[in-house]
Design a protein around this motif. Structure first.
Motif, mmCIF file in Angstrom:
data_model
loop_
_atom_site.group_PDB
_atom_site.id
_atom_site.type_symbol
_atom_site.label_atom_id
_atom_site.label_comp_id
_atom_site.label_asym_id
_atom_site.label_seq_id
_atom_site.Cartn_x
_atom_site.Cartn_y
_atom_site.Cartn_z
ATOM 1 N N TYR A 185 -0.939 38.426 -25.398
ATOM 2 C CA TYR A 185 -0.815 37.395 -24.363
ATOM 3 C C TYR A 185 -1.700 37.729 -23.161
ATOM 4 O O TYR A 185 -2.584 36.955 -22.786
ATOM 5 N N GLY A 213 -4.308 35.478 -24.514
ATOM 6 C CA GLY A 213 -3.684 34.158 -24.401
ATOM 7 C C GLY A 213 -2.862 33.685 -25.587
ATOM 8 O O GLY A 213 -2.624 32.484 -25.735
ATOM 9 N N TYR A 229 -8.948 29.544 -25.561
ATOM 10 C CA TYR A 229 -7.556 29.941 -25.668
ATOM 11 C C TYR A 229 -6.744 28.653 -25.720
ATOM 12 O O TYR A 229 -7.095 27.671 -25.050
ATOM 13 N N THR A 237 -2.530 26.915 -26.622
ATOM 14 C CA THR A 237 -1.097 27.162 -26.803
ATOM 15 C C THR A 237 -0.478 26.037 -27.623
ATOM 16 O O THR A 237 -0.711 24.870 -27.332
ATOM 17 N N GLY A 276 -6.846 30.454 -19.383
ATOM 18 C CA GLY A 276 -5.784 30.678 -20.357
ATOM 19 C C GLY A 276 -4.470 30.104 -19.873
ATOM 20 O O GLY A 276 -4.437 29.369 -18.888
ATOM 21 N N TRP A 329 -2.132 31.277 -18.276
ATOM 22 C CA TRP A 329 -1.716 31.697 -16.935
ATOM 23 C C TRP A 329 -2.423 30.884 -15.849
ATOM 24 O O TRP A 329 -2.061 30.964 -14.687
#
Lengths: 346, 346
Positions: free
Chosen positions: B21, B25, B84, B86, B109, B111
């Motif tokens: 992570y 990512g 990256y 999700t 990413g 974050w």
């Protein structure tokens, strides 16, 4: 000059014959006089070469039931392009069936014995039977009366892509088969599948896997039938048609790959030497049942796209009403008709 | 490193969080550890970053029900392109509905607080509801696992083609209307119809004629309804949909002409000053009922063709279940949704 509409023919005399047939290729000679088809007579009215037929001027004649606007649009367009042409009526031309106009080479006419194009006229909203394509040029008249010419041709498909591959094993996933340890030839020479990574596994489409399994070149749990079953689950009957065409293409020495990015079933490579050095793919193939009826708009779309990517659009027509078993007999391609369709500027 | 499949999540500890992570990512932080979606875990297995999950290696994990090949193909492709991303699960990203992956700008990413693309994954054999298009990128995985990205966007259509034309008279023929003595503006400034000859009559398509008649700019025997009736006879319900879209385009200052040569309903000109000096048409418009379901292949075909001719493909979705009367209320275009679809290379 006196012209008379008599049923579906406009009768005219010797003077008309001299002016219109002898020097410009209108009509059909009959006992020294000429008969004109209504579309020809409409064109003479349009040009002002004659003033009326049974009292009708161009406007009245075009608005009458005697002449079709669609036929007129095509007739006029071909005349504008400098061609002489004859309505394809029985007794007026040879092989009239399935043809609306016989067009002569530029500078030639009905008194010569040469044909440049056999034209079939289609309105944008008509449908076209796939079985009727081949050896004719479709002249499609759109709603704004523009004419698009599509040359249709029955042809064979042939190539030299016939690399031999050793047998291998595969694992059936949801909609593809992965060969985890394939022979190098599978992808590199014969161009089956895609690499899952840079130097290992190859993923095959279901149609590739079903073909290889039937050829005895791929072992998979449940055999070829398990792959075909999966194909039918996700694609229905279309899978059998696509598999038959895939097999026929491979048998002809042509390597098919997916045509998805072009909205087709396959793109094909006639001379694969290696996957690294493929060259250009020549054909886009769409698989259809032989009884398919085209919307002219769909034809225009396919042919325009193929032209734009420098390929030829080919429709693969598969025999209807097969038993769906798709066994060996289906793979020889004898029951597949190939129809190439290309844009034409007469 | 120990990873465990727990339902639809792969649980991993603090070390995995740091490696996967924090620096690359992957996953979603949970109490200092991370959760990985199976597709992320599959990618780590594929890369060799981890060796197994519950004893399964990459091959076993990809073959299991835990991970979809189609999702994996897209995830891998976007990682290969340097992004990256999700998986769009509830609680993992904002607005997860209708999205499969949230992709961050290159160099960013999970974050960061920026989104480059919201990706919806579609298999070649899935259907796509027209109503679901807009504000997402379709990632279509074809049978050979290649990914095609299609950016979809709800948008307005607008232009400055709004020449005023005087009223005129027309004659309804079979599938078109001829204006025998039209005002010059009709074709030359407003770009209605086509010339039947070089300096006289104009032929209008049925949709053009129906629009002009409803606007009170064209007199024809039987009025607008006679033209609309004819349109329905030859096209069915599609005529009403096309007329509604035609009217909406004209109301937006855009001049629509037939898109037949491109297999579409209309091509459009946003800035017509004169028919002699038209410039390039910007859009290809296909008219569809709002409830339409696309085959991804048809989408690919339309979008590829539009791209090849330097136009943007726009789908005009018309409200379903109208009463077919098509009266004034239909012409304001409020009930038409415009969805532009373009190829994207992420």
């Amino acid at each position: 000059m006196e012209l008379t509409l008599d049923g579906d023919v406009v009768r005219a005399g010797y003077e008309a014959r001299e002016r219109f047939y002898d020097s410009r290729g209108y009509g059909k000679v009959r006992n020294g006089d000429i008969d004109l088809a209504p579309v020809e007579a409409a064109h003479l009215l349009y040009r002002g070469d004659i003033e009326s037929i049974d009292g009708m001027d161009f406007r009245a004649f075009l608005g009458s039931a005697a002449v079709s606007e669609v036929d007129f649009a095509v007739y006029k367009d071909l005349r504008d392009r400098g061609f002489y042409l004859t309505p394809a009526r029985e007794g007026w031309v040879d092989d009239a069936a399935g043809t609306d106009f016989v067009v002569y080479p530029r500078g030639k006419g009905p008194w010569d014995n040469e044909v440049a194009y056999r034209i079939r006229v289609v309105g944008e909203r008509d449908t076209v039977d796939a079985a009727d394509l081949g050896a004719c040029v479709l002249a499609v008249v759109d709603e704004e009366s523009e004419v698009t010419y599509l040359d249709t041709d029955r042809r064979d498909v042939a190539g030299t892509s016939d690399a031999v591959v050793p047998a291998t094993e595969g694992e059936l996933l949801a909609e593809r088969v992965v060969c985890w340890e394939p022979p190098a030839e599978l992808y590199e020479q014969a161009f089956y599948g895609q690499r899952l990574d840079d130097d290992g596994a190859i993923q095959l489409s279901l149609v590739e896997a079903a073909y290889l399994a039937r050829e005895g070149l791929l072992s998979v749990d449940g055999g070829a039938e398990a792959v075909v079953e999966r194909g039918r689950e996700v694609e229905g009957d279309r899978f059998d048609r696509r598999l038959a065409v895939y097999a026929a293409l491979r048998a002809s020495g042509v390597a098919p790959k997916t045509g998805f990015k072009f909205g087709a079933d396959f793109r094909t490579y006639a001379e694969v030497e290696s996957a690294e050095n493929l060259g250009h793919s020549e054909l886009l193939v769409r698989v259809l049942p032989a009884g398919h009826q085209f919307e002219p708009r769909d034809l225009a779309l396919d042919v325009r796209l193929a032209h734009g990517v420098r390929k030829t659009m080919v429709f693969a027509l598969t025999a209807d009403g097969g038993d769906g078993s798709g066994h060996s007999g289906d793979s020889d391609g004898d029951d597949i008709e190939w129809v190439a369709v290309e844009r034409l500027t007469p």
